[in-house]
Design an enzyme around this catalytic site. Structure first.
Site, mmCIF file in Angstrom:
data_model
loop_
_atom_site.group_PDB
_atom_site.id
_atom_site.type_symbol
_atom_site.label_atom_id
_atom_site.label_comp_id
_atom_site.label_asym_id
_atom_site.label_seq_id
_atom_site.Cartn_x
_atom_site.Cartn_y
_atom_site.Cartn_z
ATOM 1 N N SER A 94 0.856 -1.172 0.000
ATOM 2 C CA SER A 94 0.000 0.000 0.000
ATOM 3 C C SER A 94 0.900 1.231 0.000
ATOM 4 O O SER A 94 1.705 1.404 0.918
ATOM 5 C CB SER A 94 -0.879 -0.027 1.262
ATOM 6 N N LYS A 136 -1.074 -1.112 -4.469
ATOM 7 C CA LYS A 136 -2.265 -0.337 -4.090
ATOM 8 C C LYS A 136 -1.817 1.089 -3.869
ATOM 9 O O LYS A 136 -0.829 1.321 -3.173
ATOM 10 C CB LYS A 136 -2.859 -0.938 -2.815
ATOM 11 N N LYS A 149 -3.093 5.029 -2.681
ATOM 12 C CA LYS A 149 -4.144 5.788 -2.002
ATOM 13 C C LYS A 149 -4.609 6.901 -2.940
ATOM 14 O O LYS A 149 -3.784 7.539 -3.608
ATOM 15 C CB LYS A 149 -3.588 6.392 -0.711
ATOM 16 N N ASP A 192 -7.253 2.796 -3.093
ATOM 17 C CA ASP A 192 -7.971 2.851 -1.814
ATOM 18 C C ASP A 192 -8.277 4.304 -1.488
ATOM 19 O O ASP A 192 -7.368 5.124 -1.379
ATOM 20 C CB ASP A 192 -7.095 2.221 -0.708
ATOM 21 N N GLU A 246 -11.082 0.270 -3.320
ATOM 22 C CA GLU A 246 -11.331 -0.002 -1.908
ATOM 23 C C GLU A 246 -12.005 1.191 -1.238
ATOM 24 O O GLU A 246 -11.532 2.326 -1.365
ATOM 25 C CB GLU A 246 -9.986 -0.324 -1.222
ATOM 26 N N ASP A 294 -13.631 -2.051 3.269
ATOM 27 C CA ASP A 294 -12.695 -2.123 4.399
ATOM 28 C C ASP A 294 -13.441 -1.570 5.630
ATOM 29 O O ASP A 294 -14.097 -2.317 6.363
ATOM 30 C CB ASP A 294 -11.429 -1.319 4.031
ATOM 31 N N LYS A 303 -9.395 -7.199 8.334
ATOM 32 C CA LYS A 303 -8.420 -6.733 9.323
ATOM 33 C C LYS A 303 -8.894 -7.250 10.665
ATOM 34 O O LYS A 303 -9.989 -6.915 11.117
ATOM 35 C CB LYS A 303 -8.353 -5.202 9.363
ATOM 36 N N GLY A 325 -3.675 -4.023 6.271
ATOM 37 C CA GLY A 325 -2.663 -3.659 7.260
ATOM 38 C C GLY A 325 -3.012 -2.334 7.899
ATOM 39 O O GLY A 325 -3.821 -1.575 7.368
HETATM 40 O O1 OSB Z 1 -7.118 1.675 4.591
HETATM 41 O O2 OSB Z 1 -5.961 -0.073 4.398
HETATM 42 C C1 OSB Z 1 -6.120 1.045 4.883
HETATM 43 C C2 OSB Z 1 -3.027 2.105 6.888
HETATM 44 C C3 OSB Z 1 -3.624 2.689 7.980
HETATM 45 C C4 OSB Z 1 -4.994 2.769 8.033
HETATM 46 C C5 OSB Z 1 -5.775 2.253 6.996
HETATM 47 C C6 OSB Z 1 -5.181 1.642 5.906
HETATM 48 C C7 OSB Z 1 -3.774 1.604 5.838
HETATM 49 C C8 OSB Z 1 -3.040 1.048 4.712
HETATM 50 C C9 OSB Z 1 -1.617 0.619 4.949
HETATM 51 O O3 OSB Z 1 -3.475 0.995 3.581
HETATM 52 C C10 OSB Z 1 -1.483 -0.853 5.065
HETATM 53 C C11 OSB Z 1 -0.139 -1.224 5.609
HETATM 54 O O4 OSB Z 1 0.832 -1.184 4.839
HETATM 55 O O5 OSB Z 1 -0.030 -1.570 6.808
HETATM 56 MG MG MG Z 2 -8.285 0.474 3.292
#
Ligand code: OSB
Ligand code: MG
Length: 379
Positions: A144, A170, A172, A197, A222, A247, A271, A299
């Site tokens: 991510s 992925k 953001k 995402d 996402e 999510d 998660k 994550g």
């Molecule tokens: O939306 O998946 C998410 C990190 C913090 C809060 C929400 C998210 C995320 C990530 C990072 O996308 C995932 C990671 O590398 O731990």
């Molecule tokens: Mg997410």
């Protein structure tokens, strides 16, 4: 195969909460904003037979979730720990049921529940992933990548992660960092498995804009819409080709059932912290499997203890898509466990065959970065 006859009840004798603070190797930016460090609540649960560890995935601020490090600490201290301290518990499902009397606060509960899974796996001498019923001997990894200062910087980061072997990217997105950015990424990397995402950054007024993403052959979008909405995601899914992955909107298996029945998503991000622990995560996994909905493990910028739990969970059969569980060094110079989590050159994590989470907490490093701690002992 483990039978319940093999499982002796474990008495929870002591729980220790510790708060640590670690700087991130790179800042991480989502539609919520940018973070430079991680405040983390770690939990050590001692029984007569073994000691288990859990990590609370709540962040410093209530952005992704209403929970924060401070609410989790307070809820654990006042409600969760008193509910279980001194109790002899047969299995993690029983502990999970005991915590149902406390509404919400899944991240606080997951922290203690996962520590109990670790303790019980250790008392049985089996790896947690096997205790959970996992079958995968290696798990596929994606990354991510947060919002960057420039498109060039994002392309550089993607290139680096692909060279490290990660199997999907992925990125953001948010209004203003979406269609044009994805277009540039696709121009540079026409074939890579790619997804976006939005962390709830869009509304019903943005459907036209979200429909534009259909042209980029994305694996999924996402959580484009509100964290507490399923209905509107169903409306959107009806109007776009790209699968929606939920999510934030999925708080437990009943939410997953509702989303699947409403055709509000075609993929679910699991998660363990958001769902309240391994038991509910596995229930959600099983439900998705029975509806042919693939899942992957998300994550939360976890340190090693949370990361190790994610690795174990990701070995369940229906985790067919690459997750966001990656190598420790992408986040922290030195992790809270030894050895740190590593990813193979072809983008996999191999689950440990040691008992429990399979990694040793690095107690010296934890102590060195600790801001507060509190011990609760059964009388
Ligand atoms: O939306 O998946 C998410 C990190 C913090 C809060 C929400 C998210 C995320 C990530 C990072 O996308 C995932 C990671 O590398 O731990
Ligand atoms: Mg997410």
């Amino acid at each position: 195969m483990l039978h319940s006859a093999d499982m002796a009840g474990l008495k929870i004798e002591e729980v220790t909460l510790r708060e640590i603070r670690l700087p991130l190797v790179n800042f991480f930016e989502t539609s919520f904003g940018r973070v430079y460090e991680r405040r983390v609540l770690l939990l050590e649960l001692r029984t007569e037979a073994s000691t288990g560890w859990g990590e609370c995935v709540a962040d410093d601020a209530p952005r992704y979730s209403y929970e924060t490090v401070d609410t989790a600490w307070a809820i654990l201290k006042r409600f969760v720990v008193p509910t279980i301290l001194g109790c002899t518990i047969e299995d993690p499902d029983e502990l999970s049921k005991m915590l149902k009397s406390i509404r919400g606060h899944s991240m606080a509960k997951a922290c203690v529940e996962s520590a109990f899974w670790d303790a019980q796996a250790k008392s049985l001498g089996v790896p947690l992933w096997q205790f959970l019923g996992g079958t995968r001997s290696k798990i596929p990894c994606g990354v991510s990548i947060g919002i960057q200062d420039s498109p060039e910087e994002l392309l550089r980061k993607i290139e680096k992660e692909l060279r490290s072997g990660y199997q999907r990217i992925k990125i953001k997105i948010k209004p203003g960092w979406d269609t044009e950015i994805v277009r540039e990424v696709r121009r540079r990397f026409p074939k890579i498995p790619l997804m976006v995402d939005a962390n709830s950054a869009y509304t019903a007024a943005d459907f036209d804009r979200l429909r534009e993403l259909d042209q980029f052959d994305l694996m999924m979008i996402e959580q484009p819409l509100a964290h507490d909405d399923v209905f509107l995601h169903g409306k959107l899914q009806d109007q776009i080709q790209t699968p929606i992955c939920l999510d934030e909107s999925i708080r437990h298996s009943a939410d997953a059932l509702q989303a699947i029945e409403l055709e509000a998503c075609r993929i679910i991000n699991i998660k363990m912290g958001r769902l309240g622990g391994h038991a509910e995560a596995r229930r959600t996994h099983d439900l998705c499997q029975s509806h042919q909905i693939p899942v992957w493990c998300g994550g939360m910028l976890e340190t090693g203890i949370g990361r190790a739990h994610n690795v174990a969970l990701s070995t369940l059969q229906n985790f067919t898509l690459p997750g966001d569980v990656t190598a420790s060094h992408r986040y922290f110079r030195r992790d809270t466990i030894r050895p740190s989590v590593e990813v193979t050159a072809d983008g996999h994590i191999i689950p440990s065959d040691e008992a429990g989470i399979g990694y040793e907490p690095d107690i010296d490093w934890i102590r060195e970065n600790m801001d507060q701690y509190e011990v609760f002992t059964a009388d």
